[in-house]
Design a protein around this motif. Sequence first.
Motif, mmCIF file in Angstrom:
data_model
loop_
_atom_site.group_PDB
_atom_site.id
_atom_site.type_symbol
_atom_site.label_atom_id
_atom_site.label_comp_id
_atom_site.label_asym_id
_atom_site.label_seq_id
_atom_site.Cartn_x
_atom_site.Cartn_y
_atom_site.Cartn_z
ATOM 1 N N ASP A 202 133.333 -30.782 -4.927
ATOM 2 C CA ASP A 202 133.722 -31.553 -3.756
ATOM 3 C C ASP A 202 134.720 -32.639 -4.177
ATOM 4 O O ASP A 202 134.610 -33.201 -5.257
ATOM 5 C CB ASP A 202 132.501 -32.212 -3.104
ATOM 6 C CG ASP A 202 131.567 -31.202 -2.466
ATOM 7 O OD1 ASP A 202 132.014 -30.074 -2.191
ATOM 8 O OD2 ASP A 202 130.402 -31.535 -2.254
ATOM 9 N N PRO A 203 135.692 -32.948 -3.304
ATOM 10 C CA PRO A 203 136.645 -34.009 -3.653
ATOM 11 C C PRO A 203 135.959 -35.367 -3.692
ATOM 12 O O PRO A 203 134.916 -35.576 -3.079
ATOM 13 C CB PRO A 203 137.671 -33.935 -2.529
ATOM 14 C CG PRO A 203 136.985 -33.273 -1.397
ATOM 15 C CD PRO A 203 135.956 -32.366 -2.003
ATOM 16 N N LEU A 204 136.573 -36.296 -4.427
ATOM 17 C CA LEU A 204 136.071 -37.662 -4.484
ATOM 18 C C LEU A 204 136.776 -38.500 -3.430
ATOM 19 O O LEU A 204 137.972 -38.345 -3.185
ATOM 20 C CB LEU A 204 136.333 -38.275 -5.858
ATOM 21 C CG LEU A 204 135.570 -37.693 -7.031
ATOM 22 C CD1 LEU A 204 135.979 -38.395 -8.327
ATOM 23 C CD2 LEU A 204 134.076 -37.804 -6.815
ATOM 24 N N CYS A 205 136.037 -39.408 -2.814
ATOM 25 C CA CYS A 205 136.613 -40.340 -1.853
ATOM 26 C C CYS A 205 137.617 -41.223 -2.583
ATOM 27 O O CYS A 205 137.312 -41.785 -3.632
ATOM 28 C CB CYS A 205 135.510 -41.190 -1.231
ATOM 29 S SG CYS A 205 136.133 -42.490 -0.146
ATOM 30 N N ARG A 206 138.817 -41.350 -2.015
ATOM 31 C CA ARG A 206 139.835 -42.179 -2.674
ATOM 32 C C ARG A 206 139.512 -43.665 -2.577
ATOM 33 O O ARG A 206 140.052 -44.463 -3.320
ATOM 34 C CB ARG A 206 141.204 -41.872 -2.117
ATOM 35 C CG ARG A 206 141.371 -42.212 -0.657
ATOM 36 C CD ARG A 206 142.727 -41.869 -0.162
ATOM 37 N NE ARG A 206 142.591 -40.818 0.841
ATOM 38 C CZ ARG A 206 143.501 -40.538 1.731
ATOM 39 N NH1 ARG A 206 144.627 -41.183 1.721
ATOM 40 N NH2 ARG A 206 143.304 -39.602 2.609
ATOM 41 N N ARG B 268 129.603 -42.919 1.985
ATOM 42 C CA ARG B 268 129.550 -44.371 1.840
ATOM 43 C C ARG B 268 130.424 -45.084 2.881
ATOM 44 O O ARG B 268 129.966 -45.961 3.592
ATOM 45 C CB ARG B 268 129.980 -44.785 0.433
ATOM 46 C CG ARG B 268 129.815 -46.278 0.176
ATOM 47 C CD ARG B 268 130.103 -46.666 -1.246
ATOM 48 N NE ARG B 268 129.066 -46.103 -2.109
ATOM 49 C CZ ARG B 268 129.195 -45.941 -3.406
ATOM 50 N NH1 ARG B 268 130.318 -46.285 -4.016
ATOM 51 N NH2 ARG B 268 128.215 -45.432 -4.125
ATOM 52 N N CYS B 269 131.715 -44.708 2.995
ATOM 53 C CA CYS B 269 132.626 -45.445 3.884
ATOM 54 C C CYS B 269 133.014 -44.665 5.145
ATOM 55 O O CYS B 269 133.624 -45.214 6.051
ATOM 56 C CB CYS B 269 133.879 -45.870 3.142
ATOM 57 S SG CYS B 269 135.040 -44.527 2.766
ATOM 58 N N GLY B 270 132.691 -43.359 5.197
ATOM 59 C CA GLY B 270 132.977 -42.551 6.389
ATOM 60 C C GLY B 270 134.373 -41.946 6.437
ATOM 61 O O GLY B 270 134.731 -41.311 7.421
ATOM 62 N N LEU B 271 135.186 -42.130 5.395
ATOM 63 C CA LEU B 271 136.519 -41.544 5.355
ATOM 64 C C LEU B 271 136.441 -40.036 5.550
ATOM 65 O O LEU B 271 135.597 -39.369 4.942
ATOM 66 C CB LEU B 271 137.198 -41.850 4.012
ATOM 67 C CG LEU B 271 138.549 -41.194 3.791
ATOM 68 C CD1 LEU B 271 139.607 -41.871 4.655
ATOM 69 C CD2 LEU B 271 138.940 -41.232 2.327
ATOM 70 N N LEU B 272 137.312 -39.485 6.403
ATOM 71 C CA LEU B 272 137.403 -38.040 6.607
ATOM 72 C C LEU B 272 138.702 -37.533 6.002
ATOM 73 O O LEU B 272 139.759 -38.147 6.189
ATOM 74 C CB LEU B 272 137.384 -37.669 8.096
ATOM 75 C CG LEU B 272 136.118 -37.984 8.871
ATOM 76 C CD1 LEU B 272 136.318 -37.627 10.338
ATOM 77 C CD2 LEU B 272 134.924 -37.244 8.300
#
Length: 79
Positions: free
Chosen positions: A6-10, A69-73
Motif C-alpha cells: 500500500d502507498p504511504l501517506c505523503r 490518520r489524516c483522511g487524505l485520499l
Amino acid sequence: MSTADDPLCRNCRVSMQKGVVLEHVDNGKLTFPLWSPGDPPRKKFLGIPLGYGRNEGETIRVATWRCPRCGLLESYAAS
C-alpha cells in the motif's frame, strides 16, 4: 487492512487503506468511477447540452487509498 504494497501517506508517512469511491447514477444504482483517456465528448439533443458521454476505447477502474490518520485520499487508475 494495509499491506506492505500500500502507498504511504505523503503527510503522515503511514500505510494507506485501499478502497473505492462509489458514485450514484440517475436510477439510484451505485457504480465505480472509471478513467478514460482524453476529454469526454459533450452530449447534446437538439442543441441542448445533456452532459458528457464516454470516450471509445479502454477504461480503467479507479482505486482510491485513504490515510487512516489524516483522511487524505489518493486515487489511481489501477489496471
